[in-house]
Design an enzyme around this catalytic site. Structure first.
Site, short mmCIF file in Angstrom:
data_model
loop_
_atom_site.label_atom_id
_atom_site.label_comp_id
_atom_site.label_asym_id
_atom_site.label_seq_id
_atom_site.Cartn_x
_atom_site.Cartn_y
_atom_site.Cartn_z
N SER A 117 0.83 -1.20 0.00
CA SER A 117 0.00 0.00 0.00
C SER A 117 0.87 1.27 0.00
CB SER A 117 -0.97 -0.06 1.19
OG SER A 117 -1.94 0.94 1.07
N ASP A 148 -9.12 -2.93 -6.78
CA ASP A 148 -8.91 -3.79 -5.60
C ASP A 148 -9.71 -3.28 -4.39
OD1 ASP A 148 -7.50 -1.63 -4.59
OD2 ASP A 148 -5.61 -2.71 -4.33
N HIS A 170 -7.54 -4.73 -1.36
CA HIS A 170 -6.33 -3.95 -1.07
C HIS A 170 -5.64 -4.43 0.22
CE1 HIS A 170 -3.81 -0.46 -1.62
NE2 HIS A 170 -3.99 -0.13 -0.36
#
Ligand SMILES: *[C@@H]1O[C@H](CO)[C@@H](O)[C@H](O)[C@H]1NC(C)=O
Ligand SMILES: *[C@@H]1O[C@H](CO)[C@@H](O)[C@H](O)[C@H]1NC(C)=O
Ligand SMILES: *[C@@H]1O[C@H](CO)[C@@H](O)[C@H](O)[C@H]1NC(C)=O
Length: 433
Positions: free
Chosen positions: A208, A374, A411
């Protein structure tokens, strides 16, 4: 049979053939062979790094009780979010976390009298969830556990590089005291990890926002250094420079990533908007074009309209300066890492693509149009980033670049759920062989 071995066997079924062959008992492989080939350094997602603060005499609290810890040394400011709520520290927390863009310094800083630092640099055990109630493993905790089960050891073969979540890597030429310091420490950490492991280059993995930080770190280093010290780069669901819609809704209505139990995102919105990182990942014009991303009664905003959009949100003319100087330049070009890279991302998950605010304010979206992605990053952005990095790597002596799409991986789920996590591990171990 040891748990480590059981885990290893479970993983074998998902490994690509060469490594499976290498590890399978039939080929004479032993678990010990897996033990630590290359040191691994992890950069977790946005909320995972801790932040400590110290209040000096210069601090003029807006409320007397916010000054209670003045002169008391370092204390955890961003660590246990329940503690903030239970001690009724919210207004103090917001004040002490907030950044200021200082036009004289041409940089972000804390408010006067507040000093901050990120503890436990170098360790993966200083990377913690902020809220025991859930989302624990989002912070690469499961991945770390898998690696430890395979023989990796904290600060020996496995390292963590937590960062200050409020700041953002600046584009070349823009000052950032925090990032100059952080990147220098990360260079030292990579060299230290390599030294400690017989001079072997390190594997770097970021998830991320940690993936974005890592990408910008790698491209900030001299090419010969990269080639000497980086064995492989893993970008797992990175928040790419191509941007994503959620960055706009976070700015509009408050962040979905910096959250406190029982406190609404809206309540933390003004603090969020002071962070350099809040401006970083807006959808880039080169990918999102002129289609309306934010729709209001009066007008629509595309990726070309951010100064107007920020003004509509209430940013002052001075508040827009850092966007223009520090963010806009990062949207127009992507520098590929130019080291062997694996980019892993989920797709096939419903992801916001357009939001409407038809109530005359930006507090709550009245309607959201969804597309592919995502759940956080839009598919268009994921594909554009993969294409650009792939092209640059191909043109430069075909530097290895692998793009792995995992259907239905979200995610956060990509480093939490069994199937996608096993795939991430398999790729990691392949690079390590
Ligand atoms: C940070 O929070 C965790 C609980 O989430 C707690 O165990 C730990 O002691 C805290 N660290 C500090 C320095 O207070
Ligand atoms: C904004 O975009 C929507 C959807 O594309 C469109 O229907 C609407 O007419 C636009 N509004 C303005 C003010 O341009
Ligand atoms: C992804 O999820 C959808 C909807 O739940 C399902 O139909 C599909 O089979 C899933 N795909 C994979 C590869 O798991």
């Amino acid at each position: 049979m040891s748990t480590a071995l059981l885990r290893l066997i479970a993983l074998l079924f998902l490994l690509p053939p060469p490594l499976r062959h290498y590890l399978s008992p039939a080929s004479g492989g032993r678990a010990s062979q897996l033990n630590v080939k290359h040191p691994i350094i992890l950069l977790p997602g946005f909320s995972c790094s801790n932040l400590e603060a110290r209040l000096t005499d210069e601090y003029a609290p807006s409320q007397p009780r916010c000054g209670a810890l003045k002169g008391q040394g370092w204390f955890p400011l961003w660590n246990d979010t329940w503690a903030i709520v239970n001690h009724d520290y919210l207004p103090c927390f917001e004040e002490q976390m907030s950044l200021v863009f200082d036009p004289i310094l041409d940089d972000y800083r804390n408010i006067p009298g507040v000093e901050t630092r990120v503890p436990d640099f170098g360790s993966t055990h200083g990377i913690t969830s902020k809220n025991d109630a859930g989302r624990n493993e989002f912070c690469l905790i499961k991945l770390r556990d898998e690696l430890e089960a395979l023989g990796y050891r904290d600060r020996d073969t496995l390292f963590g590089a937590p960062y200050d979540l409020r700041h953002a890597p600046p584009p070349p030429g823009q000052p950032s005291r925090v990032y100059s310091d952080y990147f220098a420490r990360l260079v030292e950490l990579v060299e230290h990890a390599s030294d400690k492991n017989g001079g072997k280059p390190a594997i770097l993995l970021g998830h991320s926002f940690g993936g974005r930080v890592l990408l910008d770190f790698v491209t900030s280093t001299p090419l010969p250094w990269r080639q000497r010290f980086i064995k492989h780069l893993f970008l797992v669901s990175p928040t790419t420079p191509t941007g994503f819609m959620l960055a706009l809704t976070n700015l509009a209505s408050g962040s979905s990533v910096v959250q406190l139990p029982t406190v609404s995102s809206l309540a933390l919105r003004s603090m969020w908007r002071t962070f350099a990182s809040s401006l970083l990942s807006m959808p880039a014009p080169r990918v999102f074009g002129r289609r309306p991303l934010v729709i209001t009664k009066e007008r629509n905003y595309s990726a070309y309209d951010y100064p107007d959009f920020l003004a509509a949100l209430g940013f002052s003319a001075n508040g827009i300066v850092p966007f223009v100087k520090r963010v806009l330049p990062t949207m127009v070009r992507i520098d590929a890492p130019m080291v062997p890279t694996t980019y892993i991302n989920g797709v096939g998950v419903q992801t916001a693509e357009q939001v409407m605010y038809l109530d005359g304010n930006f507090d709550v979206a009245t309607e959201t149009v969804y597309g592919d992605g995502d759940g956080t990053i839009n598919a268009a952005s994921i594909l554009a980033f993969a294409k650009e990095v792939g092209t640059q790597h191909r043109r430069n002596n075909d530097i290895p670049f692998k793009f792995v799409k995992i259907p239905n991986a979200t995610h956060a789920g990509i480093v939490i759920e069994k199937h996608p996590l096993a795939r991430v591990m398999a790729e990691l171990l392949e690079a390590n062989s």
